[in-house]
Design an enzyme around this catalytic site. Structure first.
Site, PDB file in Angstrom:
ATOM      1  N   GLU A  75      -5.001   2.117  -3.196  1.00  0.00           N
ATOM      2  CA  GLU A  75      -5.760   1.032  -2.593  1.00  0.00           C
ATOM      3  C   GLU A  75      -4.867  -0.044  -1.980  1.00  0.00           C
ATOM      4  OE1 GLU A  75     -10.088  -0.652  -3.842  1.00  0.00           O
ATOM      5  OE2 GLU A  75      -8.703   0.110  -5.319  1.00  0.00           O
ATOM      6  N   ASP A  76      -3.761  -0.327  -2.652  1.00  0.00           N
ATOM      7  CA  ASP A  76      -2.988  -1.508  -2.256  1.00  0.00           C
ATOM      8  C   ASP A  76      -1.670  -1.231  -1.560  1.00  0.00           C
ATOM      9  OD1 ASP A  76      -5.025  -2.811  -3.479  1.00  0.00           O
ATOM     10  OD2 ASP A  76      -3.948  -3.203  -5.342  1.00  0.00           O
TER      11      ASP A  76
END
Ligand code: MN
Length: 669
Positions: A75-76
């Protein structure tokens, strides 16, 4: 260096741990999150590391630890799930993907309890693996621990979400340790004043209590040591939130609750438990009625321990819980302990090993849970059918999730959101495309219900297609509001459509004796009243045709058809084809029925019809397409399909009615 600590601790219970692999995961995560900072200003890697440390307490397996390090990578950071899979294999990728998917579960503070319920179910449904949930719980725990660095509004939202979604799930899985940590942190952010007051009271009481507990522990330890029993003696104060709940639920004062001290003694085996019980009773006089042997007779949830309440130091009532390591682990970590105990090299006993084998899948585990956690009965009762294949999860355009039974249609969805939406529903927009309100929905669909003020009442024929009792109830309610004249009209319309499907095109042509048959069966006064009752939904639609015609009248004589598989197989043998067919053919009786369809011609229409029927496992025996005279935009399809029974024919009708551009259809005689 924290990774060294983690490896050292993991090796205690994972003797075959691949150190290099774990280290590589840590380094990969470090590199991926390089330059990123947490809200508290710490380098990002501290977060996945803490998550791994939390799950170490639960003795999770190697893949789970690795997935902890990598849980935010997708996600990051620019890395993808492919990168994770290439480096750490399919299993780790599965876990990381699962955790990432769960972050899509969206909570809003103004949600209704039904929506929250759906959200919890959706959470469990999409997790599919206990380990994914554990990672998510640990992730949330660390986020809660560092919540003070987030702005006020977000603090409250996250705390509420944790309390409503995560705590019940931790509770359901019996991961008490994580549950009570999460709960106390939520308590701190949701009721800050009560928290502070209670913390103060507990603190006031603590020196006194701590002295008592320390003295008790010391006395017990000393005696056990003297007679050669190895034991861990542990006295922990009650959690603030559990005291708060007791005060709220039972209306008790703080002073009334806090009078009981609890001491836990953990030893190596069962036999020693009983010896310790004897020792304690020789030190302190027991309260006679308060000895409980949950080892010989475990609690319904599987909990095992010996409990005794004694007059302890200064006569203070003190509860002792005596158990083995194994029992302790299970009591603390619930269902998770079964899952991870198999990773232990030194298995305590063969029966325990068998037990674990039995519970090796997530599905079984939750089924097991249903029996075990009686206290959560309602939630579990709801879960029984819900987690798995027989539920679907559909989204509103705002991202709210609605859970429905398999086979639910747009109308079910509409009523689950709001009665008005159901009553006035005319079309659906499903994943951006318009379709009929009776379309069968699938998990992941984003559905918008289009309404019209001109449609005053729900349609009678919806009752035939909906799957939820909520929608059924609401539709019937609305239909009952009609005047008897309206009911009569609705009933007549319904009967017209229904008879049309079965090839009777004028309600007037229905012979008198058939009408009488229905009037008698449903015990109504006359045909007029019958139509009224049909119109207000009091007469079950599936019983009408059944009472009008016999199976033979509708389906005709059975056509014996060989099982398609057997036929295909017989083709290989050139010598005795006939014999082969006879030998392998299944003697299932299919009925061949001829259907007439009027359709708006377009690319892919036949395919859509074909897919609908294939989904129902219905074979198309023959198709014939022709133009309609006078009208260039529509075509006629005559097809022969094979059904097993009346019900399947009914399903075919339902499927056709929700197929786009099928304008009319009926049975040909
Ligand atoms: Mn995280």
């Amino acid at each position: 260096m924290p990774i060294a600590t983690i490896i050292k601790q993991a090796k205690k219970y994972l003797p075959h741990l691949d150190e290099k692999r774990l280290k590589a995961a840590y380094n990969f995560a470090m590199k991926a999150h390089e330059g990123q900072k947490r809200m508290d200003g710490m380098p990002y890697i501290t977060h996945p590391t803490e998550v791994a440390l939390i799950l170490l307490r639960l003795r999770v397996d190697e893949d789970t630890l690795i997935a902890c390090f990598l849980h935010d990578v997708i996600e990051d950071t620019p890395y993808t799930i492919k990168d994770v899979e290439q480096r750490f294999g399919k299993n780790v990728a599965f876990l990381v993907k699962g955790v990432t998917k769960l972050s899509k579960v969206k909570y809003r503070h103004d949600m209704l309890s039904r929506q929250i319920d759906s959200l919890r179910k959706f959470f469990l449904h999409s997790a599919r693996d206990l380990r994914i949930i554990l990672i998510k719980l640990a992730d949330r725990l660390h986020n809660m621990r560092t919540l003070s660095h987030v702005h006020k509004e977000k603090q409250l939202r996250i705390a509420k979400e944790t309390m409503e979604i995560y705590v019940p799930i931790a509770n359901l899985l019996g991961v008490w340790e994580l549950k009570s940590d999460l709960e106390n942190l939520c308590f701190f952010y949701i009721h800050p004043n009560e928290y502070k007051k209670l913390a103060y009271l507990v603190e006031q009481n603590t020196p006194h209590q701590e002295k008592l507990l320390a003295d008790t522990t010391h006395k017990v330890m000393w005696r056990l040591k003297k007679i050669g029993i190895q034991a861990e003696v542990d006295a922990r104060p009650k959690s603030l939130y559990s005291i708060f709940r007791k005060m709220v639920d039972k209306g008790q004062r703080f002073q009334d609750i806090n009078d009981l001290l609890a001491v836990r003694v953990v030893v190596k085996d069962r036999e020693t438990c009983y010896r310790v019980l004897g020792v304690i009773h020789s030190l302190f006089p027991p309260k006679s009625s308060r000895v409980k042997d949950y080892i010989a007779v475990p609690k319904a949830n599987g909990y095992q321990s010996l409990h005794t309440t004694v007059f302890g130091i200064n006569g203070a009532p003190t509860e002792f819980q005596i158990r083995t390591n194994e029992m302790h682990f299970e009591a603390e970590y619930g269902i998770a302990s079964h899952f991870f105990y198999k990773e232990l090299a030194s298995m305590p006993s063969s029966t325990f090993r068998k037990e674990i084998k039995k519970r090796s899948t997530w599905v079984k585990k939750v089924l097991e849970l249903q029996r075990e956690l009686k206290s959560n009965f309602d939630f579990l009762e709801n879960l029984k059918v819900d987690i798995f294949q027989d539920r679907i999860f559909v989204f509103t355009p705002y991202g709210d999730v609605v859970d429905l039974p398999q086979g639910a249609i747009g109308i079910d969805f509409a009523y689950h959101i709001h009665t008005n939406l159901g009553d006035h529903a005319v079309r659906l927009r499903r994943n951006g495309d318009e379709c009929s309100v009776t379309t069968v929905l699938k998990t992941g669909d984003v559905v918008e219900v289009l309404t019209s003020p001109h449609q005053k009442l729900p349609k009678r024929e919806w009752l035939d297609k909906i799957k939820t009792s909520l929608a059924r109830h609401r539709i019937k309610e609305a239909l009952k509001q009609q005047s008897s004249e309206q009911c009569h009209r609705a009933g007549t319309n319904f009967m017209k459509k229904e008879l049309h499907l079965y090839g009777v095109h004028e309600i007037e042509t229905l012979p008198e004796e058939k009408k009488k048959q229905l009037v008698e069966f449903f015990r109504v006064k006359n045909w007029h009243e019958f139509l009224e009752m049909v119109g207000n939904g009091s007469i079950p639609e599936d019983k009408i045709i059944e009472n009008l015609y016999t199976k033979e009248e509708i389906l005709g004589p059975p056509a014996r058809v060989a099982h398609p598989y057997s036929l295909a197989k017989s083709g290989d043998r050139k010598n005795e084809p006939r014999l082969t067919i006879l030998a392998t053919a299944k003697s299932t009786a299919y009925y061949r029925v001829k259907l007439f369809l009027k359709v708006k011609d377009r690319v892919g229409l036949l395919r859509d019809v074909g897919i609908q029927l294939a989904n129902l496992n219905v074979n198309i025996h023959q198709v014939n397409v022709s133009d309609t005279p006078m009208d260039k935009t529509t075509s006629c399809i005559v097809m022969v399909v094979e059904v097993l029974e009346m019900n399947q024919l009914r399903n075919v009708f339902n499927a056709l009615s929700s197929t786009e551009d099928v304008q009319d259809f009926y049975l040909m005689h």
